[in-house]
Design a protein around this motif. Structure first.
Motif, PDB file in Angstrom:
ATOM      1  N   LEU A 227    -106.786  23.897-114.852  1.00 54.67           N
ATOM      2  CA  LEU A 227    -105.609  24.653-115.296  1.00 54.67           C
ATOM      3  C   LEU A 227    -105.707  25.122-116.745  1.00 54.67           C
ATOM      4  N   ASN A 237     -94.842  20.475-117.932  1.00 54.97           N
ATOM      5  CA  ASN A 237     -94.521  21.246-116.733  1.00 54.97           C
ATOM      6  C   ASN A 237     -94.232  20.272-115.589  1.00 54.97           C
ATOM      7  N   ASN A 239     -94.311  20.545-112.383  1.00 57.44           N
ATOM      8  CA  ASN A 239     -95.203  20.583-111.226  1.00 57.44           C
ATOM      9  C   ASN A 239     -96.530  19.909-111.511  1.00 57.44           C
ATOM     10  N   LEU A 243     -98.107  16.452-109.940  1.00 60.23           N
ATOM     11  CA  LEU A 243     -99.473  16.380-109.420  1.00 60.23           C
ATOM     12  C   LEU A 243    -100.266  15.282-110.119  1.00 60.23           C
ATOM     13  N   LYS A 316    -106.303  14.805-102.444  1.00 56.67           N
ATOM     14  CA  LYS A 316    -106.007  15.620-103.629  1.00 56.67           C
ATOM     15  C   LYS A 316    -107.127  15.484-104.656  1.00 56.67           C
ATOM     16  N   CYS A 319    -109.862  17.675-103.414  1.00 59.83           N
ATOM     17  CA  CYS A 319    -109.552  19.085-103.681  1.00 59.83           C
ATOM     18  C   CYS A 319    -109.897  19.433-105.127  1.00 59.83           C
ATOM     19  N   GLN A 322    -113.714  19.480-105.677  1.00 66.19           N
ATOM     20  CA  GLN A 322    -114.371  20.686-105.172  1.00 66.19           C
ATOM     21  C   GLN A 322    -114.113  21.879-106.093  1.00 66.19           C
TER      22      GLN A 322
ATOM     23  N   LEU B 223    -106.713  29.874-104.002  1.00 64.25           N
ATOM     24  CA  LEU B 223    -107.917  29.580-104.794  1.00 64.25           C
ATOM     25  C   LEU B 223    -108.343  30.759-105.658  1.00 64.25           C
ATOM     26  N   VAL B 226    -106.303  30.073-108.810  1.00 65.48           N
ATOM     27  CA  VAL B 226    -106.640  28.846-109.543  1.00 65.48           C
ATOM     28  C   VAL B 226    -108.070  28.913-110.079  1.00 65.48           C
ATOM     29  N   LEU B 243    -113.910  23.662 -99.449  1.00 64.07           N
ATOM     30  CA  LEU B 243    -112.475  23.508 -99.719  1.00 64.07           C
ATOM     31  C   LEU B 243    -111.658  24.525 -98.920  1.00 64.07           C
ATOM     32  N   GLU B 246    -111.367  23.174 -95.485  1.00 60.05           N
ATOM     33  CA  GLU B 246    -110.475  22.015 -95.392  1.00 60.05           C
ATOM     34  C   GLU B 246    -109.011  22.451 -95.524  1.00 60.05           C
ATOM     35  N   PRO B 315    -101.804  17.418 -97.967  1.00 58.75           N
ATOM     36  CA  PRO B 315    -101.999  17.080 -99.381  1.00 58.75           C
ATOM     37  C   PRO B 315    -102.813  18.091-100.187  1.00 58.75           C
ATOM     38  N   LYS B 316    -103.821  18.697 -99.589  1.00 60.08           N
ATOM     39  CA  LYS B 316    -104.622  19.659-100.364  1.00 60.08           C
ATOM     40  C   LYS B 316    -103.825  20.934-100.611  1.00 60.08           C
ATOM     41  N   ARG B 318    -100.644  21.024-100.847  1.00 61.81           N
ATOM     42  CA  ARG B 318     -99.650  20.639-101.861  1.00 61.81           C
ATOM     43  C   ARG B 318    -100.261  20.631-103.266  1.00 61.81           C
ATOM     44  N   CYS B 319    -101.461  20.099-103.368  1.00 64.69           N
ATOM     45  CA  CYS B 319    -102.173  20.083-104.654  1.00 64.69           C
ATOM     46  C   CYS B 319    -102.331  21.517-105.180  1.00 64.69           C
ATOM     47  N   LEU B 320    -102.775  22.400-104.310  1.00 62.33           N
ATOM     48  CA  LEU B 320    -102.978  23.802-104.687  1.00 62.33           C
ATOM     49  C   LEU B 320    -101.640  24.442-105.080  1.00 62.33           C
ATOM     50  N   GLN B 322     -98.953  22.972-106.303  1.00 67.96           N
ATOM     51  CA  GLN B 322     -98.502  22.481-107.617  1.00 67.96           C
ATOM     52  C   GLN B 322     -99.289  23.140-108.751  1.00 67.96           C
ATOM     53  N   GLN B 323    -100.576  23.317-108.532  1.00 65.09           N
ATOM     54  CA  GLN B 323    -101.386  24.007-109.553  1.00 65.09           C
ATOM     55  C   GLN B 323    -100.893  25.440-109.741  1.00 65.09           C
ATOM     56  N   GLN B 325     -97.898  26.631-109.120  1.00 63.46           N
ATOM     57  CA  GLN B 325     -96.597  26.647-109.795  1.00 63.46           C
ATOM     58  C   GLN B 325     -96.781  26.541-111.314  1.00 63.46           C
ATOM     59  N   PHE B 326     -97.678  25.633-111.713  1.00 69.89           N
ATOM     60  CA  PHE B 326     -97.977  25.494-113.144  1.00 69.89           C
ATOM     61  C   PHE B 326     -98.475  26.810-113.722  1.00 69.89           C
ATOM     62  N   LEU B 327     -99.452  27.419-113.055  1.00 68.89           N
ATOM     63  CA  LEU B 327    -100.056  28.649-113.580  1.00 68.89           C
ATOM     64  C   LEU B 327     -99.060  29.802-113.579  1.00 68.89           C
TER      65      LEU B 327
END
Lengths: 337, 337
Positions: A227, A237, A239, A243, A316, A319, A322, B223, B226, B243, B246, B315-316, B318-320, B322-323, B325-327
Motif C-alpha cells: 500500500l 485508516n 480499513n 486488515l 490473507k 494473498c 503473493q 489487483l 493494488v 492469486l 485463488e 478471506p482473500k 476481503r483482504c483485497l 480492505q486494501q 478501501q485504503f487506496l
C-alpha cells in the motif's frame, strides 16, 4: 554447570565478535560492542574502502559516536576466527552463509543469528552439519537466535542512523545434536551487549519469540510495501487497521499450529506499541524503495509452510505474500516501470 | 402472452431510450442506438456544452462514426419520459438515482441497469417502491439487468474510444412484486441493440450471470489497482496468476453460497479469455488513475456480504477489498501524496 560451559567461563580474555554484514543492523550493534571495549571484526561489502579508512559513524538517538578505526575486511579469508559470529545479513543474502560463516568458526564458537523470520537457525545448523560431514573439524558450534527491535538505516558509507529502540530478544536454538551449554554462553553474550547499552531479554522459547515478532512483521512489513504506506497511515485508516488486525489473528493461528500459544491480548499490545511509534517506514519498505530483494522467504513463506505442514491455511497472509512476490520481482527487473 | 406484453408489442413506433450517464459506456451504447435510427435522449454532465453543440464522436474498432446532433440534457427535468431508461452511471453515483431516474419513467417503462456488481436491481426496485408508496403513479416498472463486456474509455468531451468487445448479457430481475412481461420487453430491447450491432446474450438467471462476471472483475479490477498492473502483467507473473486463480475460486464459493453454481471450468475459460486480450487497463484502474471513486460496494462489499449472510467467508477477497478501501480513500483525499 557443564564442563564445556566451565571452559567457556575460564577464558580469561573477553569474547571476540565477528560481524557478518555491516549494514544498518550489524554496523550498529558491532559499533556499540567495540565502543564498549570489545574486540570486533567487521565484514564489510559495498563501503569497505570508506570503513577501512574512516571507521564507522553512528548517529543515534542515544548519542552520536564515531569509531575512527575498526577492523574491516572485504574478504572473510582475512578475518580471524572469533568466539561469536553474528549473522547480520539480510536473509535474502543467506546463500552466502557457507562461504562467509564457516571460515571464521573455531572450537566452541557461537553463532548469533540476528535476522527476522523463521527457519534461519535450522539453515545455519544444516550448513554446519554439512561442513562437519565433509570432514572439517570445528568442534561444537552453538546457535543462538536474536530478534532485534531496532529502527536504523544506513544513510551513507560507514554512516548508520539509529532512529529508535535497539533491544534484542535472545533465545537458544533447540537442536537434538547439541547438548547443554548454550544458556551459559547466552548469558555472557547478553552481558557484553548490556555493557554496550543494548537491552537484552532472554527467551526460554525462541520459536515462540520468532512467531511473536511475526505478529508485527507480517502485517506492517507486508502492507507498507503493497500500500506504499507508513505505519501511521496503516493505523489511522480504519480499513487497513482492520486488515492489520486480521493478519495478526492469522499469525496467531499459524503459531498455534506449531504449538506456540500467543495470547490474544498480544495483538492489542502490538497495536498500541505501533500507535505510539513515530511514523515509520518499515525495513521491508526501505528494501523495496532501494530496489533490494525483500525478505519474503524468512518472514512469509516459512511461516505459511510451517502452518500448512500442520494443515492450517492462512489465506490473507498468503494473498499478501503473493502480492509481495509480484512486486518484488517487478521491482528488481524493471529499473524504470 | 400477457396483455401488458401485448400492449407493449402493439406500440407502433419504436421504443425511446434515455441514457442516464453519457460516459464511456452509456455514450457508446446510446450513440450506437441512435446511429441505428432509434430515438435516444442523453443525460450529460461534465461535457454537456460540448455534446449539445458538437454531438458525439465514437472512435471504434468496429468503425468510427460521428453524430452531429444528439438530444443532450444537463437537467433531467427537461428530458421526456422514455420507454427504456438505461442506467449507465458508475455505481458510485447511484445516490443520484432517485433524482434522475424517477422523473423520466412513464407507464410501463423498463429500467435497464448496465452496471457491474451485485444488488443494483434491488436498489432500483427499492427506489421505485418508495416512490409509489409516497403516492406517485408510474405504473408497472420492469427492471432488467445487463452485464456489459466492453472496453471503452472516454478520452475527451463527447469523444468515446471503443477498444474492444461490446456484448451485453441481459437478464430479468426477479422480484415478487413484478408479474410477467419482462421476457417480452427484453426481447424487443435485445432486437434494438442487435440492430445497432451490439451482440446480445439472454440469460435466464441474472444473479448467476452477475456472479460469473465477478469471477473476472474481482481479481482483475482489484489487483490491477493494488499492484498497479495491466491484465497482461497479472497473467505473466506466476505469483499474481496464482492469486488471480485463488480469488476466482473464492468467487465460485461465494456464488455457491447463494445457490449459483458456476462450473470449475469457467475459471480456465476466464483465464484463457484474458490471456488472449490485449494488455488492458481495467475500468477500476482507470477510475483510480483518474482519482474517481472505485466501485467497491457493488463489486466487492455486496459479494462479501451476500456470502457472509450465508455463513461463508471469502478471506482473500476481503483482504483485497480492505486494501482497495485504503487506496481509494487516500487517492481521493490526497491530491498529491
Amino acid at each position: 554447570m557443564s564442563s564445556a560451559a566451565l571452559n567457556f567461563f575460564n577464558v580469561t580474555k573477553n569474547l571476540t565478535y565477528a560481524i557478518l554484514g555491516t549494514g544498518a543492523l550489524g554496523g550498529f550493534y558491532g559499533a556499540k560492542l567495540q565502543q564498549a571495549g570489545l574486540e570486533v571484526h567487521f565484514l564489510v561489502r559495498s563501503d569497505y574502502e570508506s570503513v577501512r579508512r574512516n571507521g564507522l559513524f553512528v548517529e543515534s538517538v542515544d548519542g552520536d559516536f564515531r569509531l575512527n578505526r575498526v577492523n574491516a575486511y572485504c574478504d572473510v579469508r582475512n578475518m580471524p576466527a572469533c568466539d561469536v559470529a553474528i549473522v547480520a545479513l539480510k536473509t535474502t543474502q543467506n546463500h552466502l552463509l557457507p562461504d562467509i560463516l564457516l571460515p571464521i568458526l573455531k572450537e566452541n564458537s557461537t553463532v548469533l543469528v540476528l535476522q527476522n523470520g523463521l527457519g534461519i537457525e535450522e539453515e545455519v545448523a544444516a550448513i554446519i552439519d554439512r561442513y562437519k560431514v565433509s570432514g572439517h573439524k570445528i568442534g561444537e558450534t552453538k546457535i543462538i537466535g536474536g530478534l532485534c527491535f531496532l529502527c536504523s538505516n544506513k544513510v551513507g558509507d560507514g554512516h548508520i542512523r539509529h532512529l529508535a529502540y535497539g533491544k534484542i530478544n535472545l533465545g537458544e536454538h533447540k537442536n537434538n545434536s547439541q547438548h547443554g551449554g548454550i544458556a551459559d554462553e547466552m548469558q555472557i553474550i547478553a552481558n557484553d551487549f548490556e555493557s554496550a547499552g543494548i537491552p537484552i531479554e532472554l527467551s526460554s522459547d525462541l520459536l515462540l519469540a520468532r512467531w511473536k515478532k511475526l505478529v508485527w512483521n507480517i502485517p506492517y512489513n507486508g502492507l507498507s510495501v503493497v500500500l506504499d504506506a507508513t505505519t501511521e497511515e496503516l493505523m489511522t485508516n480504519p480499513n487497513s487497521l482492520e486488515l492489520v488486525k486480521e493478519l495478526m489473528h492469522e499469525v496467531l493461528r499459524g503459531a498455534k499450529s506449531v504449538e506456540c500459544d500467543i495470547p490474544l491480548e498480544f495483538i492489542e499490545t502490538m497495536l498500541e506499541h505501533t500507535r505510539n511509534m513515530h511514523p515509520y517506514r518499515t525495513s521491508m519498505k526501505i528494501d523495496y524503495d532501494e530496489k533490494r530483494p525483500l525478505e519474503l522467504t524468512a518472514i512469509f513463506s516459512n511461516a505459511l509452510q510451517a502452518a500448512f505442514s500442520r494443515g492450517v491455511n492462512l489465506p490473507k497472509i498468503r494473498c499478501l505474500y503473493q502480492q509481495l512476490q509480484f512486486l518484488d520481482l517487478r521491482n528488481r527487473t524493471n529499473a524504470v516501470k
